[in-house]
Write an enzyme that holds these catalytic residues in place. Structure first.
Site, PDB file in Angstrom:
ATOM      1  N   HIS A  33      58.377  72.829  86.451  1.00  0.00           N
ATOM      2  CA  HIS A  33      59.212  72.833  85.245  1.00  0.00           C
ATOM      3  C   HIS A  33      58.425  72.156  84.137  1.00  0.00           C
ATOM      4  CE1 HIS A  33      62.735  72.404  82.688  1.00  0.00           C
ATOM      5  NE2 HIS A  33      63.373  73.191  83.532  1.00  0.00           N
TER       6      HIS A  33
ATOM      7  N   HIS B 177      59.540  78.437  80.496  1.00  0.00           N
ATOM      8  CA  HIS B 177      59.390  76.993  80.668  1.00  0.00           C
ATOM      9  C   HIS B 177      59.311  76.555  82.138  1.00  0.00           C
ATOM     10  CE1 HIS B 177      63.600  77.766  81.265  1.00  0.00           C
ATOM     11  NE2 HIS B 177      63.647  76.632  81.928  1.00  0.00           N
TER      12      HIS B 177
END
Length: 159
Positions: A71, A56
């Site tokens: 992110h 992620h």
């Protein structure tokens, strides 16, 4: 140093991030990209050495010593990699625009999570990133902002 958009979407201020740590720019100053809700691949915003890759998120250190974090989504660490596929290198060098992680922002949103993409210059003061693209749509690889000169100087001293 130009920082490229890792995804296609609408640029917003990091203060709009639905996470208080990112919104307060505690990790570093940057921008938020509200991604298009289509499957795609997030790319490296700069060239440099891979510092860390998670399904992620990923961090890259430039030759000038600037660290950047991308992110993908908020609280997506809770998915334990589900819905993400690492397609780029997990160590070594990467070039700006190189594919890193395949994902589907609509799937993330369908699970009740924000798909907001946060692009942060690590260890920079809040408000140190400026862009004239707020509210505008960018494509993958479009210039997003210039990394602050202070971050590069600080990074060179630390090297």
């Amino acid at each position: 140093m130009k920082v490229l958009s890792p995804v296609a979407g609408t640029v917003g201020p990091l203060s709009d991030a639905p996470d208080p740590v990112f919104a307060a720019e505690m990790v570093g100053s940057g921008v938020l990209v509200d991604p298009d809700r289509t499957p795609g691949v997030a790319v490296a915003p700069v060239s440099g050495k891979i510092a860390k890759v998670h399904p992620h998120a990923y961090a890259i250190a430039t030759p000038e010593g600037v660290g950047l974090l991308v992110h993908l989504g908020i609280d997506t660490v809770r998915l334990n990699g589900e819905g993400f596929e690492i397609v780029g290198p997990v160590k070594g060098q990467v070039v700006a625009g190189q594919e890193m992680i395949r994902w589907d922002p609509a799937e993330i949103e369908a699970q009740g999570l924000s798909p907001a993409v946060l692009v942060c210059v690590l260890d920079t003061a809040p408000g140190s990133i400026a862009t004239d693209l707020l509210g505008q749509h960018v494509s993958v690889g479009d210039p997003l902002f210039e990394a602050p000169e202070a971050a590069a100087k600080r990074g060179r001293r630390a090297s």
